[in-house]
Design a protein around this motif. Structure first.
Motif, PDB file in Angstrom:
ATOM      1  N   LYS A   1     -50.786 -21.582 -65.907  1.00 39.71           N
ATOM      2  CA  LYS A   1     -51.822 -22.372 -66.568  1.00 39.71           C
ATOM      3  C   LYS A   1     -51.256 -23.703 -67.030  1.00 39.71           C
ATOM      4  O   LYS A   1     -51.542 -24.160 -68.116  1.00 39.71           O
ATOM      5  CB  LYS A   1     -52.303 -21.579 -67.800  1.00 39.71           C
TER       6      LYS A   1
ATOM      7  N   ARG B   1     -50.251 -27.929 -66.566  1.00 37.18           N
ATOM      8  CA  ARG B   1     -50.978 -29.123 -66.147  1.00 37.18           C
ATOM      9  C   ARG B   1     -50.635 -29.530 -64.715  1.00 37.18           C
ATOM     10  O   ARG B   1     -51.202 -30.473 -64.174  1.00 37.18           O
ATOM     11  CB  ARG B   1     -50.697 -30.278 -67.118  1.00 37.18           C
TER      12      ARG B   1
ATOM     13  N   HIS C   1     -50.603 -27.171 -62.121  1.00 35.79           N
ATOM     14  CA  HIS C   1     -51.013 -26.119 -61.193  1.00 35.79           C
ATOM     15  C   HIS C   1     -52.515 -26.020 -60.967  1.00 35.79           C
ATOM     16  O   HIS C   1     -53.302 -26.086 -61.899  1.00 35.79           O
ATOM     17  CB  HIS C   1     -50.486 -24.763 -61.667  1.00 35.79           C
ATOM     18  N   LEU C   2     -52.863 -25.833 -59.715  1.00 37.77           N
ATOM     19  CA  LEU C   2     -54.221 -25.494 -59.321  1.00 37.77           C
ATOM     20  C   LEU C   2     -54.114 -24.278 -58.395  1.00 37.77           C
ATOM     21  O   LEU C   2     -53.088 -24.093 -57.736  1.00 37.77           O
ATOM     22  CB  LEU C   2     -54.868 -26.648 -58.545  1.00 37.77           C
ATOM     23  N   THR C   3     -55.163 -23.475 -58.329  1.00 39.36           N
ATOM     24  CA  THR C   3     -55.118 -22.344 -57.385  1.00 39.36           C
ATOM     25  C   THR C   3     -55.504 -22.804 -55.978  1.00 39.36           C
ATOM     26  O   THR C   3     -55.184 -22.160 -55.001  1.00 39.36           O
ATOM     27  CB  THR C   3     -56.077 -21.219 -57.819  1.00 39.36           C
TER      28      THR C   3
ATOM     29  N   HIS D   1     -52.845 -34.589 -66.377  1.00 40.81           N
ATOM     30  CA  HIS D   1     -53.232 -33.245 -65.934  1.00 40.81           C
ATOM     31  C   HIS D   1     -53.854 -33.312 -64.544  1.00 40.81           C
ATOM     32  O   HIS D   1     -54.798 -34.043 -64.303  1.00 40.81           O
ATOM     33  CB  HIS D   1     -54.220 -32.613 -66.913  1.00 40.81           C
TER      34      HIS D   1
ATOM     35  N   ARG E   1     -55.785 -31.482 -63.028  1.00 40.63           N
ATOM     36  CA  ARG E   1     -57.179 -31.056 -62.840  1.00 40.63           C
ATOM     37  C   ARG E   1     -58.140 -32.222 -62.641  1.00 40.63           C
ATOM     38  O   ARG E   1     -59.251 -32.043 -62.160  1.00 40.63           O
ATOM     39  CB  ARG E   1     -57.652 -30.204 -64.023  1.00 40.63           C
TER      40      ARG E   1
ATOM     41  N   PRO F   1     -61.764 -28.858 -59.639  1.00 43.20           N
ATOM     42  CA  PRO F   1     -60.514 -28.110 -59.747  1.00 43.20           C
ATOM     43  C   PRO F   1     -60.750 -26.614 -59.889  1.00 43.20           C
ATOM     44  O   PRO F   1     -61.712 -26.184 -60.523  1.00 43.20           O
ATOM     45  CB  PRO F   1     -59.868 -28.685 -61.007  1.00 43.20           C
ATOM     46  N   ARG F   2     -59.868 -25.844 -59.283  1.00 42.40           N
ATOM     47  CA  ARG F   2     -59.879 -24.393 -59.397  1.00 42.40           C
ATOM     48  C   ARG F   2     -58.619 -23.975 -60.132  1.00 42.40           C
ATOM     49  O   ARG F   2     -57.511 -24.254 -59.692  1.00 42.40           O
ATOM     50  CB  ARG F   2     -59.919 -23.757 -57.995  1.00 42.40           C
ATOM     51  N   GLN F   3     -58.824 -23.326 -61.273  1.00 41.89           N
ATOM     52  CA  GLN F   3     -57.703 -22.916 -62.107  1.00 41.89           C
ATOM     53  C   GLN F   3     -57.886 -21.450 -62.493  1.00 41.89           C
ATOM     54  O   GLN F   3     -58.930 -20.863 -62.231  1.00 41.89           O
ATOM     55  CB  GLN F   3     -57.636 -23.794 -63.363  1.00 41.89           C
TER      56      GLN F   3
ATOM     57  N   ARG G   1     -61.041 -21.189 -64.275  1.00 44.82           N
ATOM     58  CA  ARG G   1     -62.145 -22.082 -63.898  1.00 44.82           C
ATOM     59  C   ARG G   1     -62.481 -21.979 -62.431  1.00 44.82           C
ATOM     60  O   ARG G   1     -61.643 -22.205 -61.565  1.00 44.82           O
ATOM     61  CB  ARG G   1     -61.802 -23.535 -64.252  1.00 44.82           C
TER      62      ARG G   1
END
Ligand code: MG
Ligand code: MG
Lengths: 440, 440
Positions: B216, B218, B220-222, B424, B426, B432-434, B437
């Motif tokens: 989680k 700043r 990283h994104l999935t 960040h 995102r 953005p996919r987190q 989220r």
């Protein structure tokens, strides 16, 4: 020390008369006594490398003799113009360095079955026809993006992982998404590009899309690439005009830059030269009549009652009557997605069009004007049995500064199949994904 | 009748002195008695539209008075050069047509929390900073692809749905794939571009990649986008040279074409101007020493024993010592992927490099020379506990004309965060996919 070549086949003309080192793979070889002809492919093209025994060391001649199909090597020699050579040049070999051997390469010049070739797709992409198709694919993709960029479109990437199904819940791949439940792989980026359209005026997304359809036709993949432009203040007519310019520009660029590849594919380019605006347009109603009056011409293209969607044979029949892509417009709303704007003069049909490629390659574009009225949109969402909560953000686009707008989605593989004259779509993408294929 | 505008703000200079119709949304409005100033954004830019009561009909003046933030409208008027105007031009309004009203637009000029803005991402993308970031994202993507195309690279799309995990089975999203079991969403296209590299010499893939990581931060994104070039006959040194040219070309193009957006973002461009080759290079060993000797400078950047990988604080500390991106090369093989070529002089380290952005934006590229020897590659696959059967096709690439080759992956969002000065990640992608989220 770098192993990079000092020249490539594609730009060999710049090196006429010079000594260069090429690096690549043996595509074909013939021996005639003291002469060994090596057809070298370096990815950018192929060139004949002439190894004359008296010009090279014994070791180099022995290396040339030992080279097998798909051996990798570096070949140094001088570039000689030769009118008879396919690319206009040959290489007079001085030195050969074997890099990677290749014994019993599975794909030989003899015929192989498609299943075998698909199992060896990682090697098959080296073959001249596959190479040409994929090179044209890359050109189509570059042409599409650059043309849109030049017209002021802004690329706007839409998510693959989505919480809800844009056009309904059938045929979706699903995955667990942490504590948030299921996520679905997007079938389209359209709803999201509409948000982008209101930020940038004209946008497009381009990426892979997914359809978990149990269908096994030559026109279907489970994973395919789509480019989806969306334009604010544009109506259905503007949309069709944009499409015919877009498609024509792509075809023109392929004709301009990939003529050699089209030749490898023995593609009849006269039909491609005809692809210039305006494209013919017929209504769905006219298409229904056309199908009825040409019964028996195309297998499976049986007459349809008004209100039913076309199958592939119907598309083939319709397209066969025109010399360039044809728009079929104003389909019954009932067979189309929920977000399409109804025709104000005839609300049972939508302001939409499918663009059908000539020669039986089927639908390459689907597009429409979108509903911009929030009340009507909400009504349609309910009528389609979708949950309003999932579409709150999408409805927001109509609540805050809504505008009439239109867009379309063009399937890359369909377009490449048509331009290259490839009957089965599986050859138009490096690693096709189908009902029974996920390897390699 | 088409609603399309006759001019856009971006190209308004061409229409100086002319009567045009613009179409867009009200970004801001001020009233001063008989004057109403409408700041109109049309997606390509913003322009002040001056509505002087005596120049317009009563109806038009009333419409101007009624316009609210994010109302959509068409405004007709004449283009007047004005030195004081931000873009150099203003529009003297003659007519206004309200298209779509906007009441209580959720994003007001006051401060909002990030969670609120993320919930309204579909509207937030209209705001000037988000607009500028995403406009630069589009430029980065165009620059990257066009630069590679010009260098003779061929785009080669790799599959998202894969039967096996390229770099191991952790952190993968999975989906059911008909009767064939599970399919995994690709974390990288690298293994597949290697097949393309042997067909085309130099290739790249560009698409979304997926990491089901429960992290989680700043950075990283999935779901994130990656561009991955791969070059035949290229070694580790060639690879770093290519990377520094590539990154420099992208930064230069953004500086050249998106200076207005960088200004909106108040980005210090002097640090970007410095991004020219060659980039500094240090080894992993030197980086370990650097970290030890600067203990306490960056929170969390504690000294590491040889053999451990860096965390984000370590990358920030290392990068802080250089004025442009810095290569950290020759990591311990144990912390890197199975396919990396060992250093012949020191087999415990790999011929790889991470490229760290300045100013704490972290790793933007990871790259390496790949193992080209089939025996060593097979050994590494076994050592990593992977199943040989899953990699038969990949091993084939070494069995038939293997070549030394290298490549890298550049994360688009990381690069955009760095260039735009966005803390960040995102905010560097439209949706953005987190971890927490997946909406909108
Ligand atoms: Mg159809
Ligand atoms: Mg790292």
């Amino acid at each position: 020390m770098s192993l990079l070549p000092t020249a490539t086949v594609a730009t060999i003309a710049r090196h006429a008369g010079q000594r260069v080192t090429l690096a690549g793979w043996v595509y074909h070889k013939t021996e005639k006594g003291k002469l060994i002809f090596i057809l070298l492919r370096d990815g950018s093209g192929t060139i004949q490398c002439v190894t004359f025994k008296k010009n090279v060391s014994e070791a180099t001649f022995a290396t040339a003799q030992a080279l097998t199909q798909e051996s990798s090597c570096r070949i140094t020699g001088s570039v000689r113009a030769d009118e008879r050579a396919p690319g206009g040049y040959e290489l007079d070999v001085e030195e050969i360095e074997l890099i990677g051997p290749s014994h019993d390469y599975p794909i030989t010049p003899k015929e192989h079955g498609v299943e075998f070739l698909m199992e060896h797709r990682h090697l098959w992409v080296r073959s001249s026809k596959q190479h040409a198709i994929l090179r044209i694919r890359a050109e189509v993709i570059a042409a599409a993006q650059e043309w849109l960029n030049e017209q002021g479109f802004v690329r706007f990437d839409t998510p693959i992982l989505t919480a809800t199904a844009a056009e309904g819940t059938t045929n979706l791949f699903a995955t667990d998404y942490f504590d948030l439940g299921k996520a679905y792989l997007a079938q389209t980026g359209q709803l999201y590009v509409e948000a982008g359209m209101m930020a940038f005026g004209r946008v497009y997304c381009f990426g892979p899309t997914f359809r978990a359809e149990k269908s096994k036709t030559r026109r279907h993949l489970t994973e395919f690439w789509m480019i989806e432009p969306e334009v604010a203040f544009a109506d259905h007519e503007d949309n069709m005009r944009l499409q015919e310019q877009f498609v024509s520009a792509i075809v023109a660029r392929v004709l301009d830059r990939r003529r050699e590849d089209l030749k490898v594919l023995e593609r009849d380019t006269t039909v491609l030269e005809q692809v210039v605006p305006p494209f013919p347009r017929i209504t769905y109603d006219q298409a229904i009549e056309l199908i009825a009056s040409h019964q028996g011409e195309v297998e499976g293209a049986d007459p349809l009652p008004w209100g039913e969607d076309f199958g592939a044979p119907h598309e083939t029949l319709i397209a066969s009557k025109f010399d360039r892509p044809v728009f079929v417009e104003r389909f019954p709303s009932a067979v189309k997605a929920f977000y399409m704007q109804p025709d104000p003069n005839r609300p049972e049909v939508a302001l939409c069009a499918d663009l059908l490629a000539p020669e039986g390659y089927g639908e390459i574009i689907g597009g429409s004007q979108r509903i911009h009225d929030p009340v009507l949109l909400e009504q349609r969402i309910r009528e389609h049995g979708l949950r309003i909560e999932d579409y709150e953000w999408y409805l927001d686009l109509r609540r805050y500064g809504t505008v009439p707008h239109s867009g379309f989605g063009m399937g890359i593989e369909r377009v490449v199949a048509w331009i290259t004259g490839t009957r089965h779509i599986r050859e138009t993408i490096p690693f096709p994904r189908q009902l029974y294929r996920i390897y390699p």
